[in-house]
Design an enzyme around this catalytic site. Structure first.
Site, mmCIF file in Angstrom:
data_model
loop_
_atom_site.group_PDB
_atom_site.id
_atom_site.type_symbol
_atom_site.label_atom_id
_atom_site.label_comp_id
_atom_site.label_asym_id
_atom_site.label_seq_id
_atom_site.Cartn_x
_atom_site.Cartn_y
_atom_site.Cartn_z
ATOM 1 C CG ASP A 1 37.791 41.601 31.433
ATOM 2 O OD1 ASP A 1 37.896 40.815 30.475
ATOM 3 O OD2 ASP A 1 38.069 41.304 32.610
ATOM 4 C CD GLU B 1 40.272 50.497 35.354
ATOM 5 O OE1 GLU B 1 40.453 50.179 34.167
ATOM 6 O OE2 GLU B 1 40.499 49.746 36.296
ATOM 7 C CE1 TYR C 1 42.012 42.832 39.472
ATOM 8 C CE2 TYR C 1 42.043 45.089 38.663
ATOM 9 C CZ TYR C 1 41.342 43.972 39.065
ATOM 10 O OH TYR C 1 39.966 43.978 39.083
ATOM 11 C CD GLU D 1 37.670 46.630 39.129
ATOM 12 O OE1 GLU D 1 38.577 46.010 38.519
ATOM 13 O OE2 GLU D 1 36.803 47.311 38.556
#
Ligand code: BDP
Length: 637
Positions: free
Chosen positions: A206, A450, A495, A531
């Site tokens: 990303d 990841e 998230y 994160e």
């Protein structure tokens, strides 16, 4: 096996575990000294993108053989910088394939005349694959962005001293299933839908795949016999600092050597004449993180002086390395620096800014360090690739703790899990450890973000550098946790109320608590929330909070903080916000001119969330650390 240790055991990385270098040569940062000169080649270079259909015309027509301007039209291109945002040409912004850089350099006559001088050409980093020629002769090639490479060019420029030294660098940003990060090219052959020759590069990470020469290009000299590499690992016992070191020398069969450790005032505190050993520092000043001690980031200087003689002459080489003396240990619930619990309150970053893309830029770097200090951040993770060496030097100087990550990001395609990908990934870890092993600020390696196959990488990295813990970054719902038994610290990205249950802030307390309890319950290892965050378009407001507003971003952070406050008393050892600043990504329906999860805009102005985080980080610092003397009134920044 680490996972079998009782909860109170300490895994200690200090002692004298010197990292092993699997590569043939060292990669010391080029520094000037009485025996070494450095000439920066930054500035305007000639540039030409190879827009031929197969992108191969440059090689077919051997553009490196003559001046680039003689092969066709060239444009101005700054180095260092990504080329993507420099011009108004949309085809260059999204260009995939070879681009060519060239400049001529005047080499000091002395360097050429003196056969006892090595002249080295060094590229700080170029993205992604590079081939380098000097006066039409290939001198090196390098696979991978984000890490330096170099070539000795002395004999070549001595061949015809009347010729200027013409440096040509071809750089290709094409990603394959085996590159790091991986990608793949997809050709669209349906002429009812796409123009002739249409293709795209698919990526699974990303951030924008900025390309070009991203860091400084320079020439530096060393004597023919020279200090090729230095490795230090530090420890202390009571008041005595211990610097275990190893020096490797090239270009001399025999040499004498002196290693001198000096304090900040240039006073010698220890010395030795052996190529390896331990320097003992009485009344040591330890290297402490920012906000953990009133005098953080103390650096000694280790001067290595080498003398060698051959039939022709005597060579003296001097290299000075900054050394911070500190230890890193991990228990099942804590991360210890100098045997004191350290809580990571920091950020994830990107090398990313307007116009420059991923190009190295001092004003941006100094601004970012001022913002980190303003925020009360004591750490960051180099998401998702190794950052410039100068940034790590700033971390050493300012006491900002670093989780150093390799470019293993977006490894999603099953075809990237084969042996050739793994071999390259291991080689990149070798290059990363070789480059960054001596930074006091680097306290942990991250082998990937990841990923799917991490076991071998973790084991390999531990063998490479037994002096530091190793991790990889996982996500909260990650079923493939095969690497977790091998890591020293579990790093989790999540998230909640964003990618999961969007808009539902009320799920955060439950889901985050479950996440921590599951991971800790299974592995009994300390956890970093590596994160978390939410996009906020600066200036969008909404009450009650809705997604993409500054208020929503604030609310997500606050809900996470409530849970983090419960768990940090147990086994959560850190929190790193995603992200420090907004950054550019590929175009897509979930991104509005890039990823907006920054607490600062891309121009480094604070959003509302920055103030929430600032208040929190200074509060955490007051609870867990000792403020430097000059921060008497931290909140009046
Ligand atoms: C995480 C990735 C990071 C992304 C972030 C996001 O590690 O690279 O930018 O998600 O989507 O999972 O904002």
């Amino acid at each position: 096996m680490y996972q079998c240790l009782a909860p109170s055991s300490v895994i200690s990385w200090a002692k004298c575990c010197i990292p092993v270098c699997l590569l043939d040569t060292g990669m010391l940062f080029p520094r000037e000294s009485s025996s070494r000169e450095v000439k920066e080649l930054n500035g305007r270079w000639d540039f030409r993108a190879d827009k031929s259909p197969n992108r191969n015309q440059g090689f077919e027509k051997a553009w490196y053989k003559s001046r680039l301007a003689e092969t066709g039209p060239v444009i101005d291109m700054p180095v260092p910088a990504s080329y993507n945002d420099i011009t108004q040409d949309p085809t260059l912004r999204d260009f995939i394939g070879w681009v060519w850089y060239e400049r001529e350099v005047v080499v000091p006559a002395r360097w050429i005349a003196d056969e006892g001088t090595r002249v080295v050409l060094r590229v700080g980093s170029a993205h992604y694959y590079s081939v380098v020629w000097v006066n039409g002769v290939k001198v090196t090639e390098h696979n991978g962005g984000h890490l330096p490479f170099e070539a000795e060019i002395g004999s070549l420029i001595r061949k015809d001293p009347t010729q200027p030294c013409r440096i040509t660098i071809a750089v290709n940003n094409t990603l394959t299933l085996d590159t790091l990060p991986p990608g793949n090219i997809q050709h669209m052959d349906d002429h009812t839908k796409y123009p002739d020759g249409f293709f795209v590069q698919n990526i699974y990470f990303d951030f924008f795949n900025y390309a070009g020469i991203h860091r400084s290009v320079l020439l530096y000299t060393t004597p023919k016999a020279y200090v090729d590499d230095i490795t230090v690992v530090t420890d202390f016992l009571d008041n005595t600092g211990l610097v275990y070191y190893k020096v490797s020398v090239q270009g001399a069969a025999t040499a004498t050597l002196k290693a001198t450790l000096m304090d900040k005032n240039g006073r010698c505190v220890a010395s030795s004449s052996e190529p390896s050993g331990v320097l003992k520092v009485v009344d040591v000043n330890l290297w402490w993180p920012y906000l953990m001690h009133e005098n953080p980031a103390y650096l000694y200087s280790m001067e290595v002086r080498l003398m060698a003689t051959d039939s022709r002459s005597t060579y003296e080489d001097v290299y000075t390395l900054p050394v911070g003396i500190r230890t890193v240990n991990v228990t099942s619930t804590q991360f210890l620096i100098n045997n004191k619990p350290f809580y990571f309150h920091g950020v994830n970053k990107h090398e990313d800014s307007d116009i420059r893309g991923k190009g190295f830029d001092w004003p941006l770097i100094v601004k970012d360090f001022n913002l980190l200090k303003w925020l009360g951040a004591n750490s960051f993770r180099t998401s998702h690739y190794p950052y410039a060496e100068e940034i790590l030097q700033m971390c050493d100087r300012h006491g900002i703790v670093v989780i150093d990550e390799c470019p293993g990001v977006g490894i999603k395609d099953i075809r990237s899990f084969g042996n050739s990908s793994l071999t390259h990934h291991l080689a990149v870890m070798d290059e990363l450890v070789r480059r960054d092993k001596n930074h006091a600020s680097v306290v942990m390696w991250s082998v990937a973000n990841e990923p799917a196959a991490e076991m071998t990488l973790i084991k390999h990295t531990k063998a490479l550098d037994p002096s530091r813990p190793v991790t990889f970054i996982t996500d909260s719902n990650y079923a493939r946790d095969r690497g977790a038994p091998y890591v020293d610290v579990i790093c989790v990205n999540s998230y909640f109320s964003w990618y999961h249950d969007p808009g539902h802030l009320e799920v955060i307390p439950i889901q985050l608590k479950t996440q921590f309890e599951n991971w800790y319950g299974k592995y009994q290892k300390p956890i970093i929330q590596s994160e978390y965050g939410a996009d906020a378009v600066a200036g969008f407001h909404s009450d009650p909070p809705v997604m993409f507003s500054e208020e929503y971003q604030k609310a997500v952070l606050q809900s996470y903080h409530n849970v983090l406050d419960q768990k940090r008393k147990q086994y959560v050892i850190g929190e790193l916000i995603w992200n420090f600043a907004d950054f550019m990504t590929v175009q897509g329906i979930t991104r509005v001119v890039g990823n907006k999860k920054g607490i600062f805009t891309r121009e480094r102005q604070p959003k509302a969330a920055a103030f929430i985080l600032k208040e929190r980080y200074w509060r955490l610092a007051n609870e867990t650390g000792r403020l430097p003397v000059w921060t008497k009134y931290p909140c009046s920044f």
